[in-house]
Design a protein around this motif. Structure first.
Motif: not given
Length: 381
Positions: A320-338
């Motif tokens: 499982q992974m939960s996260r913000s939609v955006l990375n800290s630099d404002g780009t779209w984040g990977n919803p499956f792994f970081g």
């Protein structure tokens, strides 16, 4: 799931349900009676053949059929892959959820969900406000209308109203009174790949009601809270807990798929939630370091593998992974792994309470997990 600090999770909100009605028990047709020779009219009555006994009717399903409990233990993946983060976080967490339900009739069913979590081993990055304390989440009640005709393509549709009540310390800080909402679900089951496939999509909306537009400190503080401007004290914030504003409108979209081969069932789950906060009055202050934002969004992804041991017990291994939609630099984040996200692996247990009850009575219960009522592991609604 890790216990985030109370201030860090104040921005999250939402309530939805993922449920479909439990299928009715099928009644087996009675075996045909063997042919018998005709009886003469003068035969004594005590020599007449005994009529075949009528088949006993199938028992009615329990009104609380489908009630379940789930418990899990989870660890961060960097405990397994030590190079994933620069500072490995050794921790062990547990989470438990109880989901009772009650069917009033063919049209209406009430379902509830209550969960809680805690840390068994505190990690250096846990940032827990209440260490080793079992923290309850808000209970959610959903009244479903279950008699909607199927849509084209044999799609089952459910609709209901939800109500989330303030039982968690987060909601106390938010001054939440209640969070009413609406939910709608679409489910379709079919045979494929040599097994059974279930696809579910759900959407929900909630409108929380608060006493205050901003969170307040739930406990008394030994020092005054202050705000700062350019290094100078700008004034006291009194009982303000954070600079975050409470959520006005909450939305969530959910999709998951489960494939069953015999006793094995792998599955995938994806949740996207969005919260629109209240907008405070613009004071026209010269604050160049403050960015205005109008939406808070996050994602949750889960993957699991279940094995049905018996009618009431199904262990589960998952990621499982939960996260913000955006990375800290404002780009779209990977919803499956970081690499630097909260990725975890867990070992869980699904218990179907009605099947356990019937097994203890010596009767057969409904096998396996009631799939379409599965909630995201590690989150509560």
């Amino acid at each position: 799931m890790k216990n985030a600090s109370l201030a860090a999770i104040l921005a999250t909100t939402g309530a939805f349900a993922l449920l479909v009605p439990v299928s009715a028990f099928a009644q087996a047709a009675p075996a045909p009676a063997p042919d018998s020779a005709p009886v003469a009219a003068s035969a004594p009555s005590d020599q007449a053949p005994t009529p075949a006994a009528a088949a006993a009717p199938a028992p009615e399903p329990l009104p609380w059929a489908g009630s379940s409990m789930f418990a899990q233990f989870s660890v961060p993946t960097n405990e397994i892959f030590r190079g994933q983060q620069q500072t490995p976080d050794n921790s062990l967490n547990f989470w438990v959820r109880l989901q009772p339900r009650w069917k009033f009739n063919k049209q209406w069913q009430l379902r509830a969900a209550i969960s809680g979590s805690g840390d068994i081993v505190e990690g250096v990055n846990t940032s827990t406000t209440y260490k080793h304390e079992f923290l309850l989440n808000d209970p959610v009640f959903t009244l479903f209308y279950t008699d909607i005709p199927k849509l084209p393509g044999d799609v089952k549709m459910l609709a209901g109203v939800t109500l989330r009540l303030p039982l968690s310390k987060t909601s106390w800080a938010q001054t939440l009174i209640a969070a009413p909402g609406l939910t709608m679900q679409f489910a379709k089951g079919f045979s494929s790949m040599g097994g059974d496939t279930l696809l579910v999509a759900s959407g929900s909306y909630s409108r929380p009601i608060y006493q205050s537009l901003t969170p307040i400190a739930p406990d008394s503080l030994p020092y005054p809270r202050a705000t700062y401007v350019a290094g100078q004290t700008g004034g006291l914030t009194d009982d303000q807990f954070t600079g975050s504003v409470n959520t006005r409108d909450g939305f969530s979209l959910v999709a998951f798929a489960v494939q069953t081969w015999g006793k094995w069932s792998p599955g995938l789950f994806l949740l996207e939630s969005a919260a629109l906060p209240y907008q405070l009055k613009d004071l026209s202050l010269n604050q160049t370091n403050v960015a205005s934002y109008h939406i808070r969004s996050s994602t949750y992804f889960g993957a699991w593998l279940d094995y049905e041991v018996n009618d009431w017990f199904t262990p589960e291994l998952g990621y499982q992974m939960s996260r913000s939609v955006l990375n800290s630099d404002g780009t779209w984040g990977n919803p499956f792994f970081g690499q630097y996200q909260d990725t975890q692996v867990y070992l869980g247990a699904n218990i179907q309470l009605d099947s356990l009850y019937e097994s203890l009575k010596g009767e057969g219960g409904q096998a396996g997990v009631v799939r379409a009522q599965k909630k995201p592991i590690g989150l509560s609604f």
